[in-house]
Design a protein around this motif. Structure first.
Motif, PDB file in Angstrom:
ATOM      1  N   ASP A  38       0.820  -1.198   0.000  1.00  0.00           N
ATOM      2  CA  ASP A  38       0.000   0.000   0.000  1.00  0.00           C
ATOM      3  C   ASP A  38       0.859   1.255   0.000  1.00  0.00           C
ATOM      4  N   PRO A  39       0.325   2.402  -0.421  1.00  0.00           N
ATOM      5  CA  PRO A  39       1.110   3.642  -0.417  1.00  0.00           C
ATOM      6  C   PRO A  39       1.731   3.943   0.949  1.00  0.00           C
ATOM      7  N   VAL A  40       0.994   3.692   2.010  1.00  0.00           N
ATOM      8  CA  VAL A  40       1.515   4.005   3.339  1.00  0.00           C
ATOM      9  C   VAL A  40       2.711   3.134   3.698  1.00  0.00           C
ATOM     10  N   ASP A  41       2.803   1.937   3.109  1.00  0.00           N
ATOM     11  CA  ASP A  41       3.915   1.055   3.430  1.00  0.00           C
ATOM     12  C   ASP A  41       5.252   1.658   3.019  1.00  0.00           C
ATOM     13  N   ALA A  42       5.245   2.449   1.951  1.00  0.00           N
ATOM     14  CA  ALA A  42       6.475   3.117   1.517  1.00  0.00           C
ATOM     15  C   ALA A  42       6.642   4.481   2.189  1.00  0.00           C
ATOM     16  N   GLN A  43       5.538   5.159   2.453  1.00  0.00           N
ATOM     17  CA  GLN A  43       5.609   6.506   3.006  1.00  0.00           C
ATOM     18  C   GLN A  43       5.950   6.526   4.490  1.00  0.00           C
ATOM     19  N   VAL A  44       5.494   5.515   5.236  1.00  0.00           N
ATOM     20  CA  VAL A  44       5.747   5.446   6.666  1.00  0.00           C
ATOM     21  C   VAL A  44       6.831   4.405   6.917  1.00  0.00           C
ATOM     22  N   VAL A  45       8.034   4.885   7.206  1.00  0.00           N
ATOM     23  CA  VAL A  45       9.174   4.012   7.465  1.00  0.00           C
ATOM     24  C   VAL A  45       9.304   3.818   8.968  1.00  0.00           C
ATOM     25  N   LEU A  46       9.358   2.577   9.399  1.00  0.00           N
ATOM     26  CA  LEU A  46       9.442   2.306  10.827  1.00  0.00           C
ATOM     27  C   LEU A  46      10.804   2.670  11.389  1.00  0.00           C
ATOM     28  N   PRO A  48      13.494   2.273  14.696  1.00  0.00           N
ATOM     29  CA  PRO A  48      13.762   1.162  15.621  1.00  0.00           C
ATOM     30  C   PRO A  48      12.790   1.182  16.794  1.00  0.00           C
ATOM     31  N   GLY A  49      12.252   0.011  17.123  1.00  0.00           N
ATOM     32  CA  GLY A  49      11.349  -0.081  18.253  1.00  0.00           C
ATOM     33  C   GLY A  49       9.911   0.264  17.943  1.00  0.00           C
ATOM     34  N   GLN A  50       9.568   0.414  16.662  1.00  0.00           N
ATOM     35  CA  GLN A  50       8.199   0.725  16.293  1.00  0.00           C
ATOM     36  C   GLN A  50       7.512  -0.485  15.642  1.00  0.00           C
ATOM     37  N   TYR A  51       6.184  -0.447  15.644  1.00  0.00           N
ATOM     38  CA  TYR A  51       5.386  -1.444  14.939  1.00  0.00           C
ATOM     39  C   TYR A  51       4.463  -0.725  13.966  1.00  0.00           C
ATOM     40  N   ARG A  52       3.838  -1.486  13.090  1.00  0.00           N
ATOM     41  CA  ARG A  52       3.009  -0.918  12.033  1.00  0.00           C
ATOM     42  C   ARG A  52       1.539  -1.324  12.215  1.00  0.00           C
ATOM     43  N   ASN A  53       0.642  -0.347  12.086  1.00  0.00           N
ATOM     44  CA  ASN A  53      -0.801  -0.602  12.071  1.00  0.00           C
ATOM     45  C   ASN A  53      -1.312  -0.664  10.638  1.00  0.00           C
ATOM     46  N   GLU A 347      -7.064  10.077  22.533  1.00  0.00           N
ATOM     47  CA  GLU A 347      -7.811  11.291  22.834  1.00  0.00           C
ATOM     48  C   GLU A 347      -8.608  11.738  21.616  1.00  0.00           C
ATOM     49  N   ASN A 348      -9.768  12.323  21.885  1.00  0.00           N
ATOM     50  CA  ASN A 348     -10.621  12.806  20.805  1.00  0.00           C
ATOM     51  C   ASN A 348      -9.872  13.808  19.942  1.00  0.00           C
ATOM     52  N   GLY A 349     -10.031  13.668  18.629  1.00  0.00           N
ATOM     53  CA  GLY A 349      -9.392  14.578  17.693  1.00  0.00           C
ATOM     54  C   GLY A 349      -8.070  14.096  17.155  1.00  0.00           C
ATOM     55  N   LYS A 350      -7.499  13.050  17.757  1.00  0.00           N
ATOM     56  CA  LYS A 350      -6.224  12.509  17.275  1.00  0.00           C
ATOM     57  C   LYS A 350      -6.486  11.398  16.260  1.00  0.00           C
ATOM     58  N   THR A 351      -5.567  11.283  15.308  1.00  0.00           N
ATOM     59  CA  THR A 351      -5.673  10.241  14.288  1.00  0.00           C
ATOM     60  C   THR A 351      -4.918   8.993  14.719  1.00  0.00           C
ATOM     61  N   ILE A 352      -5.426   7.850  14.326  1.00  0.00           N
ATOM     62  CA  ILE A 352      -4.751   6.591  14.615  1.00  0.00           C
ATOM     63  C   ILE A 352      -3.441   6.547  13.837  1.00  0.00           C
ATOM     64  N   PRO A 353      -2.313   6.312  14.501  1.00  0.00           N
ATOM     65  CA  PRO A 353      -1.030   6.296  13.793  1.00  0.00           C
ATOM     66  C   PRO A 353      -0.801   4.988  13.050  1.00  0.00           C
ATOM     67  N   TYR A 354      -0.157   5.114  11.895  1.00  0.00           N
ATOM     68  CA  TYR A 354       0.261   3.920  11.165  1.00  0.00           C
ATOM     69  C   TYR A 354       1.515   3.300  11.766  1.00  0.00           C
ATOM     70  N   ALA A 374       4.014  -4.397   3.566  1.00  0.00           N
ATOM     71  CA  ALA A 374       4.047  -5.003   2.233  1.00  0.00           C
ATOM     72  C   ALA A 374       4.610  -6.418   2.342  1.00  0.00           C
ATOM     73  N   PHE A 375       4.004  -7.357   1.635  1.00  0.00           N
ATOM     74  CA  PHE A 375       4.539  -8.723   1.674  1.00  0.00           C
ATOM     75  C   PHE A 375       4.030  -9.529   0.496  1.00  0.00           C
ATOM     76  N   GLN A 376       4.656 -10.674   0.317  1.00  0.00           N
ATOM     77  CA  GLN A 376       4.258 -11.660  -0.683  1.00  0.00           C
ATOM     78  C   GLN A 376       3.995 -12.983   0.016  1.00  0.00           C
ATOM     79  N   ALA A 377       2.985 -13.706  -0.440  1.00  0.00           N
ATOM     80  CA  ALA A 377       2.664 -15.023   0.102  1.00  0.00           C
ATOM     81  C   ALA A 377       2.495 -15.999  -1.050  1.00  0.00           C
ATOM     82  N   VAL A 378       3.314 -17.041  -1.064  1.00  0.00           N
ATOM     83  CA  VAL A 378       3.278 -18.050  -2.125  1.00  0.00           C
ATOM     84  C   VAL A 378       2.783 -19.359  -1.529  1.00  0.00           C
ATOM     85  N   GLU A 379       1.748 -19.929  -2.147  1.00  0.00           N
ATOM     86  CA  GLU A 379       1.231 -21.207  -1.681  1.00  0.00           C
ATOM     87  C   GLU A 379       1.625 -22.300  -2.676  1.00  0.00           C
ATOM     88  N   THR A 380       2.406 -23.248  -2.181  1.00  0.00           N
ATOM     89  CA  THR A 380       2.914 -24.308  -3.040  1.00  0.00           C
ATOM     90  C   THR A 380       2.027 -25.544  -3.052  1.00  0.00           C
TER      91      THR A 380
END
Length: 557
Positions: A38-46, A48-53, A347-354, A374-380
């Motif tokens: 997704d666009p956010v996967d490239a725009q939001v770079v993690l 160290p110590g962060q996770y992705r929503n 808190e009200n008015g804040k956006t959920i962070p990616y 971003a990921f790929q999944a191959v089923e064999t």
């Protein structure tokens, strides 16, 4: 890989999974590859110590979570998809491995011909004295039920039905005195005053006798501010902390008005006082033109960590347009801050962070397959079973598939998508995604078909595949965009197939547009249709509570 629950299903249906070359009436699928970014996967770079929503991308709604020592377990809704109620495990709340499906045997429930957004609604998972409990509702089936297991991987017990508890979204709370209580959303104590007027009820439960006992009590009628006529209080949970009983619940419906509210009491049966600054989580009221929006947040569940921190899992969606999303409601994670004795997720008015700071918890020793970013999944198709995240429509009563030797083979049965068809699929987890595979199918009668689908429900889907028409095989794209269209869909495009043997198929999702391509020879891709209307697979247009699924389908006389 061998999965105990699906192995049990195989034994229950007593059918061999031996592989062979495709026979008349069979379709063989190989080389299934899904990928998305997704666009956010490239725009939001993690950092160290962060996770992705979101932590679970795609159609994984209504997350409920519980902790046992240093292990966390989570379940999601699946409605009329089977196997149902995926069970997840994590040690750090960020990396999740699916370890089972709680509804994995044909005899446990009966979905009949229910719509795909009926059947098993929001589950709730808890553990008490070595036993795991899942409370759930089978809508249009038989009502609320409870299943148990000693190991969350399964097997889970057959359902114990709770005839004295109506409504939906049941959960269970074990108090320190040993008593157990069941909560749920149900009709109000008097006549409903408006559409969506509901109440949260509680009743004691005897785990040994497996029955509800005593009177039912209303904990919340309408919502935290009845003067505003709030709708659909649901997904209730009770959490006990520092002598207080905290009742948390969703409110406002599942669309953009969704929210989470909190109340508290010194007694489990109330009365409960609402938090003055409710809601404790919502995205309503934010600018609609904000970039990369996350909306419709709510249906949260709280969990603590061994070091005393608190976190919440909840659902939200990522629209690509005006409330248009094909990926369904997804699972997100945020820390909980206690303010003056009240849990606040955001808190009200804040956006959920990616991207956010990850919990200070041990990562798994072996990373599971990715469920975010971003990921790929191959089923064999090594066999003998499909991965745990693959699903079929409703509940099979016979074994019409086999897995092994690099192929998934389906019997081309007469059952259409409105029934229990020869169909297996996996979720679309990205706004921008693609799936491709090889199909080998020799149709023997006009109307026989096998191929690849992008499906939101049996009334809204695309089918790309081999079809026999006028005594000859053709490569066809069909679309169904509502109950008024033919059951198989309307023909959008087709080309003749001059030879026999395998054909490669590919579907590419680009937000609200889908491209369909094929290759009669490996690598010789031709576009059959570009820019098809993918918004028909969105929840806003197709309705319901599910997300789009990429799947394989075979149908024949």
């Amino acid at each position: 890989m061998i999965r105990p629950t699906l192995t049990a299903l195989a034994l229950a249906l007593s059918v061999s999974t031996a592989q062979a070359a495709p026979k008349p009436g069979q379709a063989e699928f190989r080389n299934f590859t899904y990928e998305g970014a997704d666009p956010v996967d490239a725009q939001v770079v993690l950092a160290p110590g962060q996770y992705r929503n979101p932590i679970l991308k795609g159609f994984y709604p209504d997350p409920s979570i519980t902790r046992v020592g240093g292990d966390y377990y989570l379940v999601n809704s699946t409605f009329a998809w089977f196997p149902g109620l995926p069970v997840w495990h994590s040690t750090d709340l960020v990396h999740w491995a699916q370890i089972g499906n709680a509804i994995d045997r044909p005899g446990m429930l009966d979905f009949k011909r229910l719509g795909l957004s009926r059947a098993v609604f929001a589950p709730a998972i808890e553990e008490h004295e070595g036993t795991f409990y899942i409370l759930n509702t089978c809508v249009d089936c038989q009502g609320n039920f409870l299943i148990t297991a000693k190991d969350p991987k399964g097997p889970w017990s057959d359902p114990v039905w709770l005839p004295t508890v109506g409504g939906i979204d049941a959960s269970i709370f074990f108090d320190e005195d040993g008593r157990a209580w069941i909560l749920n959303n149900d009709a109000p104590p008097g006549p409903a005053e408006y559409q969506g007027h509901r109440a949260i009820w509680i009743q004691q439960y005897d785990p040994k006798a497996k029955v509800t006992i005593g009177p039912r009590t209303v904990l919340l009628d309408k919502g935290v501010d009845p003067s505003t006529k709030p709708i659909w209080p649901e997904g209730p949970h009770i959490t006990k902390k520092d002598g207080w009983y905290y009742l948390t619940a969703a409110e406002g419906g599942t669309a953009e008005g969704h929210s989470q509210v909190a109340l508290r009491s010194r007694s489990v049966t109330g009365p409960y006082t609402p938090y003055a600054n409710n809601p404790i989580l919502t995205q309503r009221g934010l600018p609609r033109d904000r970039p990369l929006p996350i909306t419709s947040a709510g249906h949260a569940d709280l969990v603590d960590t061994p070091d005393g921190q608190w976190w919440a899992t909840f659902l939200a969606v990522r629209p690509y347009g005006d409330d248009l999303y094909n990926t369904g409601r997804e699972t997100f994670l945020l820390p909980v801050e206690w303010k003056d004795g009240w849990p606040v997720i955001l808190e009200n008015g804040k956006t959920i962070p990616y991207a956010a700071t990850a919990p200070n918890l041990p990562a798994p020793k072996v990373l599971p397959p990715p469920t975010t970013g971003a990921f790929q999944a191959v089923e064999t198709f090594a066999g003998p079973e499909l991965p745990l995240n693959w699903m079929t429509l409703r509940i099979p009563t016979e074994r019409w598939w086999s897995v092994g030797q690099g192929a998934l083979t389906l019997k081309a049965r007469p059952d259409k998508l409105i029934d229990q068809p020869s169909f297996w699929g996996r979720r679309q987890q990205h706004i921008n995604a693609s799936v491709q595979l090889t199909v080998d199918f020799a149709p023997t009668a006009d109307g026989d078909r096998a191929g690849l689908t992008a499906l939101q429900s049996d009334e809204f889907f695309y089918f790309l595949g081999v079809v026999r028409s006028g005594g000859k095989p053709v490569l066809r794209l069909e679309r169904r965009a509502g109950a008024g269209d033919p059951v198989d869909g309307m023909v959008i495009a087709e080309v003749p197939l001059t030879g026999t043997g395998p054909v490669d198929l590919k579907i590419t999702a680009r937000a609200g547009e889908y491209d369909f391509a094929y290759a009669a020879k490996p690598g010789d891709w031709k576009v059959l249709k570009a820019g098809a209307d993918g918004t028909i697979l969105s929840t806003r247009k197709a309705g319901g509570f599910v997300g789009a699924v990429f799947g394989v389908y075979a149908n024949g006389k």
